[in-house]
Design an enzyme around this catalytic site. Structure first.
Site, PDB file in Angstrom:
ATOM      1  CD  GLU A 113      -3.083  -1.224   0.947  1.00  0.00           C
ATOM      2  OE1 GLU A 113      -3.272  -0.755  -0.192  1.00  0.00           O
ATOM      3  OE2 GLU A 113      -3.994  -1.675   1.670  1.00  0.00           O
ATOM      4  CD  GLU A 133      -3.352  -6.655   2.658  1.00  0.00           C
ATOM      5  OE1 GLU A 133      -2.851  -5.601   3.045  1.00  0.00           O
ATOM      6  OE2 GLU A 133      -3.011  -7.239   1.605  1.00  0.00           O
TER       7      GLU A 133
END
Length: 260
Positions: A113, A133
Site C-alpha cells: 500500500e 490480505e
C-alpha cells in the site's frame, strides 16, 4: 524512535525501524509514520523523500498480532483512531512532492500500500512483493485496489491482487511496479542518485507536475484535467524560480532554486 526522519540538503530519508517484526507496523508505528509524512509535506525546505526499512525488510504491513485484531474489532465509532493507518501508506494525504521508495526486502500487505503511494521505486534482488490480505480473510484498504489498476496494466494488476501471491523483484519489474533493481549494498546510494536528479530541477515545478498528474487521473474528463494543468502552470510561471531558470540559462550557470 520507531520511525527515523533524517534531512540532508532538501532530501528527507524516512526509515521504518521495527526489525523484530520485519517492519510490520502496530498502532504506534502507524501514528509515527503518518506524522513523518505530514512533517515532510509541511516543510517547505524538504523537496523530496526517500522511504526505506531497516535491516532486510521494507515493510510487512499491519502487524497481524497487535494491529489487525484491533482493526477488525473496531466499531464505526472507533474508525478515527485508525486514521493514521491509511495516512501512513500515503492514502488520504495530499503530498505532491516526489517520493522515492528504496525497497530493501519484503514489501507486502501494507508495505505494498505504501509503495503504491510513491513515485520512483527501486528494489534489491531479494525483495518480494504481494497483497496478501485475502489469505488472512481481510481486505487491503490502504488504496491499492484503487491505485494499482491505474498504475499498471489491468491483467497485471488483477494477477497481483487476485492471486494474493508474493512475487520476486524481477516479476515486479516486468509488471511495471518498479523502475529498477540494484544490488542491496547500492540501494540507498542509488535512491540518492534519483533524488539528486530530481532535486536538480525547480521544486515548485516538480511538485506541480506531480500534482497535475495525480489530480488529472482523478477527474472524469480531459477538459477538467487540462484546466487543472493550466491553473498549476500559471502558479509556477508566477514564481521566482520561473524567472531564475531562464536567467541561469542565459548566464550559463546552474540555477539557484529558492522554492518560491
Amino acid at each position: 524512535m520507531p520511525i527515523h526522519y533524517d534531512v540532508d540538503d532538501h532530501v528527507v530519508t524516512i526509515t521504518i525501524d521495527r526489525p523484530a517484526r520485519r517492519n510490520a507496523l502496530d498502532l504506534e508505528h502507524f501514528d509515527a509514520l503518518a506524522a513523518a509524512w505530514k512533517r515532510f509535506r509541511d516543510d517547505s525546505d524538504a523537496w523530496l523523500a526517500i522511504v526505506t526499512g531497516t535491516d532486510d525488510a521494507f515493510c510487512a504491513g499491519g502487524d497481524l498480532r497487535d494491529y489487525i485484531p484491533l482493526l477488525t474489532a473496531a466499531g464505526p465509532g472507533d474508525r478515527e483512531r485508525f486514521r493514521s493507518g491509511t495516512e501512513a501508506v500515503l492514502r488520504d494525504l495530499d503530498i505532491y512532492k516526489p517520493i522515492v521508495a528504496a525497497v530493501n526486502g519484503p514489501c507486502v500487505a501494507g508495505g505494498m500500500e505504501l509503495l503504491n503511494g510513491t513515485d520512483i521505486r527501486i528494489a534489491c534482488p531479494e525483495a518480494v512483493f504481494g497483497m496478501l490480505e485475502p489469505r488472512q480473510g481481510i481486505f487491503a484498504s490502504g488504496g491499492t485496489t484503487a491505485r494499482l489498476p491505474r498504475q499498471i496494466a489491468w491483467p497485471a494488476a488483477m494477477e497481483f491482487l487476485l492471486t494474493a501471491e508474493p512475487i520476486p523483484a524481477t516479476r515486479a519489474l516486468e509488471l511495471g511496479l518498479l523502475n529498477e533493481i540494484v544490488p542491496r549494498h547500492q540501494l540507498i546510494e542509488r535512491a540518492r542518485d534519483w533524488a539528486a536528479r530530481i532535486t536538480a530541477n525547480a521544486p515548485l515545478a516538480i511538485a506541480a507536475t506531480k500534482e497535475s498528474a495525480l489530480r488529472g487521473l482523478a477527474v472524469g474528463t480531459m477538459e477538467e484535467a487540462y484546466r487543472i494543468e493550466a491553473r498549476l502552470s500559471r502558479k509556477v510561471l508566477d514564481s521566482n524560480d520561473a524567472r531564475e531558470g531562464p536567467r541561469a540559462f542565459v548566464e550559463k550557470r546552474p540555477p539557484r532554486w529558492s522554492g518560491t
